[in-house]
Enzyme design. Structure first.
Site, PDB file in Angstrom:
ATOM      1  N   ARG A 173       0.857  -1.177   0.000  1.00 52.12           N
ATOM      2  CA  ARG A 173       0.000   0.000   0.000  1.00 52.12           C
ATOM      3  C   ARG A 173       0.896   1.231   0.000  1.00 52.12           C
ATOM      4  O   ARG A 173       1.954   1.247   0.653  1.00 52.12           O
ATOM      5  CB  ARG A 173      -0.889   0.031   1.245  1.00 52.12           C
ATOM      6  CG  ARG A 173      -2.105  -0.891   1.186  1.00 52.12           C
ATOM      7  CD  ARG A 173      -3.137  -0.426   0.161  1.00 52.12           C
ATOM      8  NE  ARG A 173      -4.327  -1.265   0.135  1.00 52.12           N
ATOM      9  CZ  ARG A 173      -4.493  -2.314  -0.672  1.00 52.12           C
ATOM     10  NH1 ARG A 173      -3.555  -2.653  -1.530  1.00 52.12           N
ATOM     11  NH2 ARG A 173      -5.617  -3.004  -0.661  1.00 52.12           N
ATOM     12  N   GLU A 228      -3.863   7.932  -4.761  1.00 49.80           N
ATOM     13  CA  GLU A 228      -4.218   7.246  -6.010  1.00 49.80           C
ATOM     14  C   GLU A 228      -5.541   7.797  -6.526  1.00 49.80           C
ATOM     15  O   GLU A 228      -6.462   7.988  -5.723  1.00 49.80           O
ATOM     16  CB  GLU A 228      -4.337   5.731  -5.765  1.00 49.80           C
ATOM     17  CG  GLU A 228      -3.000   5.110  -5.394  1.00 49.80           C
ATOM     18  CD  GLU A 228      -3.069   3.604  -5.117  1.00 49.80           C
ATOM     19  OE1 GLU A 228      -4.127   2.989  -5.340  1.00 49.80           O
ATOM     20  OE2 GLU A 228      -2.058   3.052  -4.668  1.00 49.80           O
ATOM     21  N   HIS A 235      -1.816   0.699  -9.919  1.00 55.19           N
ATOM     22  CA  HIS A 235      -2.385  -0.274  -8.962  1.00 55.19           C
ATOM     23  C   HIS A 235      -3.037  -1.450  -9.713  1.00 55.19           C
ATOM     24  O   HIS A 235      -4.241  -1.693  -9.583  1.00 55.19           O
ATOM     25  CB  HIS A 235      -3.410   0.423  -8.035  1.00 55.19           C
ATOM     26  CG  HIS A 235      -3.656  -0.332  -6.767  1.00 55.19           C
ATOM     27  ND1 HIS A 235      -3.910   0.267  -5.568  1.00 55.19           N
ATOM     28  CD2 HIS A 235      -3.691  -1.664  -6.506  1.00 55.19           C
ATOM     29  CE1 HIS A 235      -4.095  -0.647  -4.618  1.00 55.19           C
ATOM     30  NE2 HIS A 235      -3.971  -1.843  -5.173  1.00 55.19           N
TER      31      HIS A 235
HETATM   32  N1  LIG Z   1      -0.822  -3.899  -5.473  1.00 52.89           N
HETATM   33  C1  LIG Z   1      -1.928  -4.610  -5.446  1.00 52.89           C
HETATM   34  O1  LIG Z   1      -2.732  -4.584  -6.368  1.00 52.89           O
HETATM   35  C2  LIG Z   1      -2.197  -5.498  -4.288  1.00 52.89           C
HETATM   36  C3  LIG Z   1      -1.725  -5.188  -3.042  1.00 52.89           C
HETATM   37  N2  LIG Z   1      -1.976  -6.026  -1.991  1.00 52.89           N
HETATM   38  C4  LIG Z   1      -1.443  -5.672  -0.682  1.00 52.89           C
HETATM   39  O2  LIG Z   1      -0.610  -6.721  -0.228  1.00 52.89           O
HETATM   40  C5  LIG Z   1      -0.890  -6.957   1.143  1.00 52.89           C
HETATM   41  C6  LIG Z   1      -0.437  -8.343   1.524  1.00 52.89           C
HETATM   42  O3  LIG Z   1      -1.301  -9.333   1.000  1.00 52.89           O
HETATM   43  P1  LIG Z   1      -1.145 -10.863   1.457  1.00 52.89           P
HETATM   44  O4  LIG Z   1       0.224 -11.350   1.188  1.00 52.89           O
HETATM   45  O5  LIG Z   1      -2.287 -11.602   0.887  1.00 52.89           O
HETATM   46  O6  LIG Z   1      -1.336 -10.685   3.041  1.00 52.89           O
HETATM   47  P2  LIG Z   1      -0.863 -11.609   4.221  1.00 52.89           P
HETATM   48  O7  LIG Z   1      -1.705 -11.229   5.381  1.00 52.89           O
HETATM   49  O8  LIG Z   1      -0.837 -13.033   3.788  1.00 52.89           O
HETATM   50  O9  LIG Z   1       0.659 -11.161   4.487  1.00 52.89           O
HETATM   51  C7  LIG Z   1       0.999  -9.992   5.124  1.00 52.89           C
HETATM   52  C8  LIG Z   1       2.443 -10.092   5.596  1.00 52.89           C
HETATM   53  O10 LIG Z   1       2.799  -8.831   6.164  1.00 52.89           O
HETATM   54  C9  LIG Z   1       3.441  -9.051   7.392  1.00 52.89           C
HETATM   55  N3  LIG Z   1       3.247  -7.944   8.319  1.00 52.89           N
HETATM   56  C10 LIG Z   1       2.099  -7.352   8.702  1.00 52.89           C
HETATM   57  N4  LIG Z   1       2.346  -6.359   9.577  1.00 52.89           N
HETATM   58  C11 LIG Z   1       3.690  -6.338   9.746  1.00 52.89           C
HETATM   59  C12 LIG Z   1       4.559  -5.542  10.528  1.00 52.89           C
HETATM   60  N5  LIG Z   1       4.105  -4.570  11.318  1.00 52.89           N
HETATM   61  N6  LIG Z   1       5.882  -5.780  10.453  1.00 52.89           N
HETATM   62  C13 LIG Z   1       6.352  -6.771   9.666  1.00 52.89           C
HETATM   63  N7  LIG Z   1       5.576  -7.559   8.896  1.00 52.89           N
HETATM   64  C14 LIG Z   1       4.259  -7.348   8.950  1.00 52.89           C
HETATM   65  C15 LIG Z   1       2.794 -10.287   7.943  1.00 52.89           C
HETATM   66  O11 LIG Z   1       3.671 -10.779   8.927  1.00 52.89           O
HETATM   67  P3  LIG Z   1       3.431 -12.117   9.765  1.00 52.89           P
HETATM   68  O12 LIG Z   1       3.528 -13.197   8.743  1.00 52.89           O
HETATM   69  O13 LIG Z   1       4.523 -12.141  10.725  1.00 52.89           O
HETATM   70  O14 LIG Z   1       2.057 -11.999  10.337  1.00 52.89           O
HETATM   71  C16 LIG Z   1       2.677 -11.137   6.680  1.00 52.89           C
HETATM   72  O15 LIG Z   1       3.857 -11.828   6.448  1.00 52.89           O
HETATM   73  C17 LIG Z   1      -2.379  -6.676   1.256  1.00 52.89           C
HETATM   74  O16 LIG Z   1      -2.756  -6.382   2.590  1.00 52.89           O
HETATM   75  C18 LIG Z   1      -2.568  -5.492   0.343  1.00 52.89           C
HETATM   76  O17 LIG Z   1      -2.367  -4.291   1.047  1.00 52.89           O
HETATM   77  C19 LIG Z   1      -2.682  -7.173  -2.153  1.00 52.89           C
HETATM   78  C20 LIG Z   1      -3.184  -7.505  -3.363  1.00 52.89           C
HETATM   79  C21 LIG Z   1      -3.007  -6.697  -4.543  1.00 52.89           C
HETATM   80  O1  LIG Z   2      -4.887  -3.926  -3.728  1.00 54.13           O
HETATM   81  C1  LIG Z   2      -5.597  -4.838  -3.929  1.00 54.13           C
HETATM   82  C2  LIG Z   2      -6.088  -5.744  -2.935  1.00 54.13           C
HETATM   83  O2  LIG Z   2      -6.728  -6.742  -3.319  1.00 54.13           O
HETATM   84  O3  LIG Z   2      -5.870  -5.488  -1.747  1.00 54.13           O
END
Ligand SMILES: NC(=O)C1=CN([C@@H]2O[C@H](COP(=O)(O)OP(=O)(O)OC[C@H]3O[C@@H](n4cnc5c(N)ncnc54)[C@H](OP(=O)(O)O)[C@@H]3O)[C@@H](O)[C@H]2O)C=CC1
Ligand SMILES: O=CC(=O)O
Length: 324
Positions: free
Chosen positions: A237, A266, A285
C-alpha cells in the site's frame, strides 16, 4: 423476503444474477455522502454491502443500522474501520488467495522492468532513437542470482519468493513479524530484521498491509540503509512508504531505481515528481488486474457475502471472532 444489499461496484452479468437470486440489490456508483443521501432508504435497510476501493467508516455505518456483513473485492481492507465493524458485530469478508499468484507476477514484472529498463528503452525505440547498435546508456542490471529482500512474507510474499528463488536463482531474505517455515524450507529464505533486509538486498520488495504499525515504515532512514544499487519495489500500500523520502532517495542517487504499483495518493497526481524520474516504473495499482483474477475475486466476494449473511464465516472472514 430476500435480504437487501448495496452493491457499489459493477459486476459481470452472471455474478450480478447470482447475487440477485439471494438478495434484493441496490446498485450505486460509490459510497460518497451524497450517494448515500440519494439512496437513504436502501442504505437504511441494507443488511449487506459489496464492492471495493471505497472508505467504509463509522459515518457510513451510522447510515446502515441493519448492516450485518460487508464484502470487499480485495485482500487489503485498510479502507474499512474494523473497530467500528467489530463494535457492531458486522462481518468483514475479503478475497485472499484468489489473487496471490497474479500479484506476485506483477511484482516480478516490476522487478524485471525496473532492472532491465524495459519501459524506458521501449519508449526510446518508439521515439525513433534506435538508430544504431545500442551502447551502455541502454543497458540495465541483472536480476538473476541477485539477493531478493521481501518485506511481508504472507501469501503474496511466499509466491514472490517462489518466482525469485526457483525462477531466477535469487537468494531470499525476508522480514515479517514471525518466521515462515514454508519459505525457509522451500526457498531457503532467511528471516531477518528489517535493517538487515534493507542493507543486504539488491531488490527490496514491500508486500505489507497498511496498518498503524506499517504506515511510513519505510522512510528516509530506511532508504539510507539500502545499497546505492538497490531497486525498491512497493506493491503493498502506498502509505507504507514515505513517498517524499522515496523521491528524495531516487533524486539523490541513494537508491538506483523504483518499481511502484501503489502510491500515497491514487490515482497518482499528474504533477508527482515520480512521473518525471527516468528510473521509476509507475503502474496504476494493477497488482491483481487480469480478466481472470478480477473475475475470480468478484465471484469470491459474491460467495463471501452469501456465506456471511447465512452465518458462515469460517472462510475469508477478517473478524470471525466478533461475528455472532
Ligand atoms: N498492489 C496490489 O494490487 C495489491 C496489493 N496487496 C497488498 O498486499 C498486502 C499483503 O497481502 P497478502 O500477502 O495476501 O497478506 P498476508 O496477510 O498473507 O501477508 C501480510 C504479511 O505482512 C506481514 N506484516 C504485517 N504487519 C507487519 C509488521 N508490522 N511488520 C512486519 N511484517 C508485517 C505479515 O507478517 P506475519 O507473517 O509475521 O504476520 C505477513 O507476512 C495486502 O494487505 C494489500 O495491502 C494485495 C493484493 C493486490
Ligand atoms: O490492492 C488490492 C487488494 O486486493 O488489496
Amino acid at each position: 423476503m430476500k435480504p437487501s444489499i448495496i452493491l457499489y461496484k459493477a459486476l459481470p452479468d452472471d455474478l450480478l444474477a447470482r447475487l440477485e437470486t439471494h438478495f434484493t440489490v441496490t446498485q450505486v456508483a460509490n459510497l460518497k455522502p451524497e450517494t448515500v443521501q440519494q439512496h437513504a432508504e436502501a442504505f437504511a435497510n441494507a443488511q449487506g454491502l459489496l464492492g471495493s476501493s471505497q472508505t467504509v467508516d463509522s459515518a457510513l455505518l451510522e447510515k446502515m443500522p441493519q448492516l450485518r456483513a460487508t464484502s470487499t473485492i480485495s485482500v487489503g481492507y485498510d479502507n474499512f474501520d474494523v473497530d467500528a465493524l467489530n463494535a457492531r458485530k458486522i462481518a468483514l469478508m475479503h478475497t485472499p488467495t484468489v489473487l496471490t499468484e497474479t500479484v506476485a507476477d506483477t511484482i516480478m514484472a516490476l522487478v524485471l522492468s525496473s532492472a532491465r529498463r524495459v519501459v524506458d528503452v521501449a519508449e526510446r525505440v518508439k521515439a525513433g532513437e534506435w538508430t544504431k547498435s545500442i551502447g551502455p546508456d541502454w543497458f540495465g542490471i541483472d536480476v538473476h542470482h541477485k539477493t531478493m529482500g521481501i518485506v511481508g512474507m504472507g501469501r503474496i510474499g511466499l509466491a514472490l519468493a517462489q518466482r525469485a528463488h526457483c525462477g531466477f536463482g535469487m537468494p531470499i531474505l525476508y522480514h515479517a513479524r514471525r518466521q515462515h517455515a514454508e519459505a525457509e524450507e522451500r526457498f531457503q529464505a532467511r528471516h531477518c530484521d528489517l535493517e538487515t533486509v534493507l542493507q543486504e538486498s539488491d531488490f527490496v520488495c514491500v508486500v505489507l498491509p497498511l496498518t498503524e504499525e506499517t504506515q511510513h515504515l519505510i522512510g528516509k532512514a530506511q532508504f539510507a540503509m539500502m545499497k546505492k544499487s538497490a531497486i525498491f519495489i512497493n506493491a503493498g500500500r502506498g502509505p507504507v512508504v514515505d513517498e517524499a523520502a522515496l523521491i528524495e532517495a531516487l533524486q539523490n542517487g541513494e537508491i538506483h531505481a523504483a518499481g511502484l504499483d501503489v502510491f500515497e495518493q491514487e490515482p497518482l497526481p499528474a504533477d508527482s515528481p515520480l512521473l518525471s524520474l527516468p528510473n521509476v516504473v509507475a503502474l496504476p495499482h494493477i497488482g491483481s488486474a487480469t480478466h481472470e483474477t478480477r473475475y475470480n475475486m468478484a465471484a469470491c466476494a459474491v460467495d463471501n457475502l452469501i456465506d456471511a449473511l447465512n452465518g458462515k464465516v469460517e472462510q475469508n472472514c477478517v473478524n470471525p471472532q466478533v461475528v455472532r
